[in-house]
Design a protein around this motif. Structure first.
Motif, short mmCIF file in Angstrom:
data_model
loop_
_atom_site.label_atom_id
_atom_site.label_comp_id
_atom_site.label_asym_id
_atom_site.label_seq_id
_atom_site.Cartn_x
_atom_site.Cartn_y
_atom_site.Cartn_z
N THR A 66 -57.68 -18.18 -98.35
CA THR A 66 -58.33 -16.38 -97.73
C THR A 66 -59.94 -15.40 -98.26
N ASN A 67 -61.01 -16.15 -99.20
CA ASN A 67 -62.37 -16.19 -99.46
C ASN A 67 -62.92 -16.43 -98.45
N GLY A 68 -62.03 -17.62 -97.91
CA GLY A 68 -63.28 -18.38 -96.77
C GLY A 68 -63.26 -18.28 -95.55
N LEU A 69 -61.85 -17.43 -95.67
CA LEU A 69 -61.93 -17.11 -93.81
C LEU A 69 -62.44 -15.13 -93.47
N PRO A 70 -63.25 -15.35 -92.29
CA PRO A 70 -64.16 -14.98 -91.82
C PRO A 70 -62.80 -13.19 -91.60
N VAL A 71 -61.97 -12.91 -92.30
CA VAL A 71 -61.08 -12.09 -91.75
C VAL A 71 -60.99 -11.32 -92.74
N LEU A 72 -60.52 -9.48 -92.61
CA LEU A 72 -59.92 -9.04 -93.90
C LEU A 72 -58.25 -9.37 -94.30
N ILE A 73 -57.77 -9.53 -95.38
CA ILE A 73 -56.64 -10.04 -95.27
C ILE A 73 -56.36 -9.51 -97.05
N SER A 74 -55.25 -8.78 -96.98
CA SER A 74 -54.91 -7.75 -97.47
C SER A 74 -52.92 -7.90 -98.06
N TYR A 75 -52.69 -7.62 -98.98
CA TYR A 75 -51.41 -7.03 -99.17
C TYR A 75 -51.29 -5.46 -99.52
N VAL A 76 -50.36 -4.86 -99.30
CA VAL A 76 -49.79 -3.51 -99.18
C VAL A 76 -48.96 -3.48 -99.82
N ASP A 77 -48.48 -2.65 -101.09
CA ASP A 77 -47.11 -1.91 -101.07
C ASP A 77 -46.68 -0.79 -100.66
N HIS A 78 -45.50 -1.02 -100.21
CA HIS A 78 -44.55 0.04 -100.03
C HIS A 78 -44.99 1.51 -100.17
N ARG A 79 -45.88 1.72 -101.28
CA ARG A 79 -46.66 2.91 -102.35
C ARG A 79 -47.77 2.92 -101.27
N GLN A 80 -48.23 2.15 -100.39
CA GLN A 80 -49.50 2.15 -99.75
C GLN A 80 -50.65 1.75 -100.54
N HIS A 81 -50.39 0.82 -102.21
CA HIS A 81 -51.75 0.28 -102.92
C HIS A 81 -51.89 -1.45 -102.67
N TYR A 82 -53.59 -1.08 -102.76
CA TYR A 82 -53.03 -2.71 -102.02
C TYR A 82 -53.68 -3.58 -103.46
N GLN A 83 -52.41 -4.46 -103.57
CA GLN A 83 -52.00 -5.37 -104.54
C GLN A 83 -52.86 -6.45 -104.51
N PHE A 84 -53.70 -7.16 -102.65
CA PHE A 84 -54.18 -8.35 -103.38
C PHE A 84 -55.18 -7.75 -101.66
#
Length: 169
Positions: free
Chosen positions: A18-36
């Motif tokens: 994921t760090n090697g890709l030129p895009v923003l990748i994330s996981y956001v929980d149901h409370r709208q907080h970044y987890q990854f």
């Protein structure tokens, strides 16, 4: 211990990919907080993954940015895939056109646990579209007058008001 080592190795590989890709990748929980989130957040926004982890979307994107994404976040948290285009300002002050996709994360009972976010830079595509539209507009404008004149002349000839034409004519 082997299972933990294998899990750590798997997480390291995922982070590396994921760090090697030129895009923003994330996981956001149901409370709208970044987890990854991947390293591209630091390159694009100047915020490292550690600075973003656990923070609310509003804290990362600001009130205006958060306001624009809210309907799509709500859709993702209701279980729908949401895709939209927007513009953001990078840490260098450059305006980037982006395509955002939110993919809901459902548990085995189909309850939404959060969503995956993929943000890609489409600035080059947008610039090409603008150039194409400008080119078509210029060509259309430049050709309109001569084509109108030719069309009018052909109509006059076709009516026979100037006499009959020879076969060569």
């Amino acid at each position: 211990m082997q299972a933990e080592a294998a899990l750590r190795q798997s997480e390291e590989q995922l982070r590396l990919i994921t760090n090697g890709l030129p895009v923003l990748i994330s996981y956001v929980d149901h409370r709208q907080h970044y987890q990854f989130n991947n390293q591209a957040y630091e390159e694009w926004l100047g915020q490292s993954p550690a600075e973003i982890h656990g923070h609310h979307l509003r804290d990362v994107w600001g009130e205006v940015g958060y306001g624009g994404m809210q309907p799509y976040v709500r859709a993702a948290l209701s279980g729908e895939v949401a895709t939209y285009e927007n513009e953001i300002q990078s840490r260098e002050g450059r305006l980037r056109s982006i395509k955002v996709t939110y993919i809901p994360h459902l548990d085995k009972n189909h309850k939404v646990k959060g969503f995956f976010s993929l943000i890609s830079d489409i600035s080059d595509r947008k610039a090409i579209e603008r150039m194409k539209d400008e080119f078509i507009s210029v060509v259309s404008h430049e050709l309109r007058t001569p084509l109108t004149s030719i069309h009018s002349a052909l109509k006059i000839l076709a009516t026979g008001r100037l006499g009959t034409l020879s076969d060569d004519g």
